[in-house]
Design a protein around this motif. Structure first.
Motif, mmCIF file in Angstrom:
data_model
loop_
_atom_site.group_PDB
_atom_site.id
_atom_site.type_symbol
_atom_site.label_atom_id
_atom_site.label_comp_id
_atom_site.label_asym_id
_atom_site.label_seq_id
_atom_site.Cartn_x
_atom_site.Cartn_y
_atom_site.Cartn_z
ATOM 1 N N ARG A 29 3.418 0.418 15.899
ATOM 2 C CA ARG A 29 3.763 -0.010 17.261
ATOM 3 C C ARG A 29 3.863 -1.527 17.353
ATOM 4 N NH1 ARG A 29 0.809 4.045 21.621
ATOM 5 N NH2 ARG A 29 1.838 5.946 20.893
ATOM 6 N N LEU A 30 3.093 -2.240 16.536
ATOM 7 C CA LEU A 30 3.189 -3.694 16.506
ATOM 8 C C LEU A 30 4.584 -4.125 16.042
ATOM 9 C CD1 LEU A 30 1.772 -6.475 16.715
ATOM 10 C CD2 LEU A 30 1.150 -6.208 14.301
ATOM 11 N N TRP A 31 5.068 -3.513 14.975
ATOM 12 C CA TRP A 31 6.404 -3.830 14.475
ATOM 13 C C TRP A 31 7.485 -3.442 15.481
ATOM 14 C CZ3 TRP A 31 8.211 -6.669 10.563
ATOM 15 C CH2 TRP A 31 7.316 -7.067 9.578
ATOM 16 N N LEU A 32 7.324 -2.278 16.095
ATOM 17 C CA LEU A 32 8.316 -1.847 17.083
ATOM 18 C C LEU A 32 8.327 -2.759 18.302
ATOM 19 C CD1 LEU A 32 7.854 2.043 16.950
ATOM 20 C CD2 LEU A 32 9.766 0.694 16.044
ATOM 21 N N ALA A 33 7.139 -3.230 18.710
ATOM 22 C CA ALA A 33 7.065 -4.163 19.836
ATOM 23 C C ALA A 33 7.767 -5.475 19.489
ATOM 24 C CB ALA A 33 5.608 -4.423 20.214
ATOM 25 N N GLY A 34 7.577 -5.946 18.259
ATOM 26 C CA GLY A 34 8.232 -7.177 17.819
ATOM 27 C C GLY A 34 9.740 -7.031 17.759
ATOM 28 N N ILE A 35 10.204 -5.905 17.241
ATOM 29 C CA ILE A 35 11.648 -5.661 17.162
ATOM 30 C C ILE A 35 12.248 -5.548 18.562
ATOM 31 C CG2 ILE A 35 13.400 -3.981 16.443
ATOM 32 C CD1 ILE A 35 11.563 -3.377 14.020
ATOM 33 N N ALA A 36 11.549 -4.835 19.450
ATOM 34 C CA ALA A 36 12.040 -4.704 20.827
ATOM 35 C C ALA A 36 12.103 -6.070 21.508
ATOM 36 C CB ALA A 36 11.126 -3.766 21.619
ATOM 37 N N PHE A 37 11.109 -6.902 21.263
ATOM 38 C CA PHE A 37 11.103 -8.253 21.824
ATOM 39 C C PHE A 37 12.286 -9.060 21.277
ATOM 40 C CE2 PHE A 37 9.751 -12.739 21.368
ATOM 41 C CZ PHE A 37 9.623 -13.071 22.711
ATOM 42 N N GLY A 38 12.549 -8.957 19.978
ATOM 43 C CA GLY A 38 13.676 -9.664 19.382
ATOM 44 C C GLY A 38 15.006 -9.209 19.951
ATOM 45 N N ILE A 39 15.162 -7.894 20.140
ATOM 46 C CA ILE A 39 16.395 -7.364 20.736
ATOM 47 C C ILE A 39 16.568 -7.923 22.146
ATOM 48 C CG2 ILE A 39 17.506 -5.273 21.609
ATOM 49 C CD1 ILE A 39 16.278 -3.779 19.221
ATOM 50 N N THR A 53 15.046 4.789 30.847
ATOM 51 C CA THR A 53 14.399 4.908 32.149
ATOM 52 C C THR A 53 13.764 6.292 32.288
ATOM 53 O OG1 THR A 53 15.975 3.372 33.169
ATOM 54 C CG2 THR A 53 14.773 4.847 34.645
ATOM 55 N N TYR A 54 14.527 7.307 31.907
ATOM 56 C CA TYR A 54 13.990 8.666 31.929
ATOM 57 C C TYR A 54 12.803 8.791 30.971
ATOM 58 C CZ TYR A 54 13.563 13.626 30.803
ATOM 59 O OH TYR A 54 13.062 14.880 30.567
ATOM 60 N N TRP A 55 12.936 8.229 29.778
ATOM 61 C CA TRP A 55 11.930 8.394 28.723
ATOM 62 C C TRP A 55 10.581 7.831 29.154
ATOM 63 C CZ3 TRP A 55 11.516 11.094 24.368
ATOM 64 C CH2 TRP A 55 10.525 10.747 23.451
ATOM 65 N N TRP A 56 10.581 6.605 29.677
ATOM 66 C CA TRP A 56 9.313 6.001 30.084
ATOM 67 C C TRP A 56 8.773 6.691 31.338
ATOM 68 C CZ3 TRP A 56 8.344 -0.027 30.442
ATOM 69 C CH2 TRP A 56 6.970 -0.255 30.347
ATOM 70 N N ALA A 57 9.662 7.025 32.281
ATOM 71 C CA ALA A 57 9.223 7.729 33.485
ATOM 72 C C ALA A 57 8.611 9.082 33.142
ATOM 73 C CB ALA A 57 10.399 7.907 34.444
ATOM 74 N N LEU A 101 13.316 -2.568 27.106
ATOM 75 C CA LEU A 101 12.828 -2.346 25.741
ATOM 76 C C LEU A 101 11.637 -3.241 25.426
ATOM 77 C CD1 LEU A 101 16.175 -2.028 23.737
ATOM 78 C CD2 LEU A 101 14.611 -0.198 24.383
ATOM 79 N N GLY A 102 11.751 -4.530 25.810
ATOM 80 C CA GLY A 102 10.664 -5.456 25.546
ATOM 81 C C GLY A 102 9.378 -5.040 26.229
ATOM 82 N N MET A 103 9.479 -4.642 27.484
ATOM 83 C CA MET A 103 8.305 -4.204 28.228
ATOM 84 C C MET A 103 7.714 -2.934 27.633
ATOM 85 S SD MET A 103 7.229 -5.931 31.004
ATOM 86 C CE MET A 103 6.665 -4.691 32.171
ATOM 87 N N TYR A 104 8.560 -1.959 27.380
ATOM 88 C CA TYR A 104 8.069 -0.684 26.863
ATOM 89 C C TYR A 104 7.357 -0.865 25.522
ATOM 90 C CZ TYR A 104 7.954 4.081 25.062
ATOM 91 O OH TYR A 104 7.541 5.275 24.528
ATOM 92 N N GLY A 105 7.992 -1.636 24.620
ATOM 93 C CA GLY A 105 7.411 -1.826 23.305
ATOM 94 C C GLY A 105 6.059 -2.508 23.365
ATOM 95 N N PHE A 106 5.943 -3.555 24.187
ATOM 96 C CA PHE A 106 4.697 -4.320 24.226
ATOM 97 C C PHE A 106 3.597 -3.559 24.948
ATOM 98 C CE2 PHE A 106 1.938 -7.836 25.696
ATOM 99 C CZ PHE A 106 1.676 -8.407 24.462
ATOM 100 N N ILE A 107 3.912 -2.927 26.073
ATOM 101 C CA ILE A 107 2.893 -2.174 26.827
ATOM 102 C C ILE A 107 2.406 -0.980 26.011
ATOM 103 C CG2 ILE A 107 2.446 -0.839 28.913
ATOM 104 C CD1 ILE A 107 2.715 -3.914 29.265
ATOM 105 N N ARG A 108 3.327 -0.316 25.347
ATOM 106 C CA ARG A 108 2.953 0.825 24.503
ATOM 107 C C ARG A 108 1.990 0.382 23.401
ATOM 108 N NH1 ARG A 108 5.849 3.318 20.001
ATOM 109 N NH2 ARG A 108 5.353 5.556 19.840
#
Length: 639
Positions: free
Chosen positions: A196-206, A135-139, A180-187
């Motif tokens: 970032r594509l791989w990180l977004a996919g991993i965040a979505f899977g988590i 929360t702090y990180w994205w803010a 995590l899912g939101m942050y990864g995909f929006i980023r």
């Protein structure tokens, strides 16, 4: 030079304060955890996670994804514990999670129940701290390091985060998964790259492995790529129905497909691991039993899968086909969980709400619960942020600017995405008949705090560096500006201090927290119960009361995950209203969980029948008990 000094100073101060905030939140959760006994859902989640880790067998609790439970069980692997694999709950029962939980926690491990529960809560606390950190990180990326402390502070000291943050459930895990899912995909959408594509996919899977409700990310992601496609099309000057525009939307869709493919590959890998030792024939028979009535019952001819007569039963038939196939049966177990949650959500649940009891759900449930349980200082901040945002919107609509919507979305896409998630999730929750508790809207809380902070910061104006520079430059322009800024700072600080006092005064009863409008921790049960107030957390306190008062026999109607006999030995008699007055049998004490008591005393709505023998009619003035164990168990002296 001066801005760089301010920037370095701001970062140093914010990191120091963030560490302190995290430490305070962790200490509170650890100390509260040591005082509370197992809640209802932990009776199923703790043994389930342990069986996944130790036996790689997913027969218990398939209605929830494994990640949070499996992580919670890791500390237990280092303890010498027995598991009831020789009992009927494991060997013969279909999803015998409750019996297996009672046996594992309270019966086969030599009075280690409190230790098992405490150590299984370590990883949920870690997940909660990660939620605060993210929360702090994205803010920080949106409002700067000092302002980012506000949503982190509000999250870390939210009574609801402190309450659910130390339980072995999927609620905080869901909040972290959505984040995590939101942050990864929006980023990734804002600055695409292979990494970032791989990180977004991993965040979505988590996220998918945290709780099945995170499937709501999929329609949100579709909406986001449509908005992003429109922004890029408008920016490039292409027509909506041009070839370039068509190719652009195909590109966005393919990117989303890749993200989802990576995510579900991770889901498959985890489920494959945890079903290795789940016998295929047992998985098929369990799945067949669980889905027996789903979608109208068995369809051997697969008629419901034909285009002309397609029905939801087709999904169950596909699930049955997957459930014993090598390599694929992990996906079958995942699909089973989705179908179980779908069936449960559509059926609703029995709940007490504002004097009524029923199982059809109320559209006003979540807005009311939020208003009564969110802290008043947080509500004031949220209301202030909302009013300021509305004021800015009205002011901007008066300006003649053709591209203001385009500019807002292009420059504030992350803010727009968060707002979209909050609105979409709340609409979904309000429409759902499953009214269980505040915990079901927890995924939106960090986003609400960030959006509130963004709006309040705009009220101050500019970045932290700009605010400091502006303040210095305007000191000579008059006292009005200085006084206004000081008053604004004072309002925010006053509300933060108020929140600190709220949290301190509510300790350690955070699950039962209601604000002053909602009656506080001692009277909030009058409005709503279940996991909002009573989840079985006070059973250990009931045991202490019985021992302290030398009670030799007490009737108990308990709602929760604990085993009453473990804490009260042979001093208790299981009770329910239809047994009548226990004093007639020589038992002069009775303890009743408020969840059971409120349901017995409430007015049944049209779709619920409450029989007279279930109303505890022999208890007069039930809201003034002789004593209370914690907040949630009412104790009456009958003679």
């Amino acid at each position: 030079m001066f801005p760089n000094i301010i920037s370095r100073f701001s970062n140093a101060i914010s990191i120091t304060l963030l560490v302190f905030i995290l430490a305070v939140s962790a200490v509170i959760m650890l100390t509260v955890s040591s005082q509370e006994t197992a809640i209802m859902d932990e009776l199923a989640h703790i043994p389930s996670g342990y069986s996944y880790d130790r036996f790689l067998d997913y027969r218990l609790n398939p209605e929830h994804p494994p990640l949070a439970k499996a992580l919670a069980a890791i500390p237990l692997l280092f303890k010498k514990l027995n598991f009831p694999t020789n009992q009927e709950a494991w060997q013969k029962e279909v999803n015998g999670q409750w019996a297996a939980g009672t046996q594992f926690i309270y019966e086969v491990n030599d009075a280690k129940a409190d230790s098992i529960v405490f150590w299984s809560r370590i990883f949920p606390i870690i997940l909660t701290l990660l939620l605060i950190l993210f929360t702090y990180w994205w803010a920080k990326k949106l409002v700067g390091p000092l302002w980012a402390l506000l949503p982190a502070f509000l999250t870390a000291l939210s009574p609801h985060i402190l309450a659910h943050g130390h339980y072995v459930t999927t609620d905080i895990a869901a909040a972290l998964g959505f984040f995590l899912g939101m942050y990864g995909f929006i980023r990734y959408l804002m600055a695409p790259s292979k990494k970032r594509l791989w990180l977004a996919g991993i965040a979505f899977g988590i996220a998918m492995l945290m709780k099945f409700s995170t499937v709501l990310l999929i329609p949100l992601f579709v909406f986001f790529i449509i908005i992003r496609w429109w922004l890029r099309t408008k920016e490039s000057g292409d027509k909506v129905f041009s070839k370039q525009s068509f190719l652009r939307i195909i590109k966005y869709v393919l990117r989303l497909v890749v993200v989802m493919a990576i995510g579900f590959a991770l889901v498959w890998a985890v489920y494959f691991l945890f079903t290795i030792n789940y016998p295929p024939e047992r998985q098929l028979s369990d799945t067949t039993f669980i889905l027996n009535s789903f979608g109208g019952g068995p369809d051997p001819s697969w008629q419901k899968c034909l285009p002309s007569s397609f029905g939801i039963r087709c999904l169950a038939d596909i699930n049955l086909w997957l459930s014993n196939k090598p390599v694929l049966r992990g996906l079958g177990q995942y699909m089973l969980g989705v179908l179980m949650v779908t069936q449960r959500s559509s059926g609703g649940n029995t709940a007490y709400f504002l004097g009524d009891v029923g199982n059809g759900g109320w559209w006003s449930y979540f807005p009311t619960v939020f208003a009564l349980k969110e802290t008043i200082p947080s509500l004031i901040l949220i209301a202030l942020g909302l009013l300021l945002a509305i004021k800015r919107f009205i002011k901007n609509t008066k300006k003649q600017h053709q591209d203001r919507l385009f500019n807002y979305l292009d420059l504030n896409f992350a803010e727009f995405a968060m707002l979209s998630l909050v609105i979409f999730y709340w609409i979904y929750s309000i429409r759902s008949p499953l009214n269980i508790g505040f915990r079901h809207i927890l995924p939106t809380i960090p986003f609400i705090y960030i959006l509130t902070t963004i709006s309040i910061k705009k009220w101050f104006g500019g970045t932290e560096i700009q605010i400091s520079s502006t303040l210095i430059s305007k000191i000579s322009s008059g006292a009005k500006f200085i006084i206004t800024q000081i008053l604004k700072i004072g309002v925010v600080w006053l509300l933060c201090v108020w929140l600190i006092f709220e949290v301190a005064l509510a300790y350690p009863f955070y699950l039962s927290y209601f604000n002053e409008i909602g009656g506080g921790i001692w009277r909030g049960y009058q409005y709503v119960t279940d996991s909002n107030y009573d989840w079985g957390q006070d059973l250990g306190r009931l045991g202490s009361f019985v021992e302290k008062n030398n009670i030799d026999k007490i009737a108990v109607d308990f709602f929760g995950g604990g085993k009453v006999g473990y804490y009260l030995d042979e001093k208790y008699v299981p009770w329910e209203s239809k047994k009548g007055d226990p004093a007639e049998q020589g038992i002069n004490w009775i303890a009743i969980s408020i969840n059971s008591l409120q349901s017995a005393k409430a007015k049944p709505n049209q779709d619920y029948e409450l029989k007279p023998e279930n109303t505890y009619s022999f208890i007069q003035n039930y809201q003034t008990p002789y004593a209370r164990a914690g907040t949630s168990i009412f104790i009456y002296k009958l003679k």
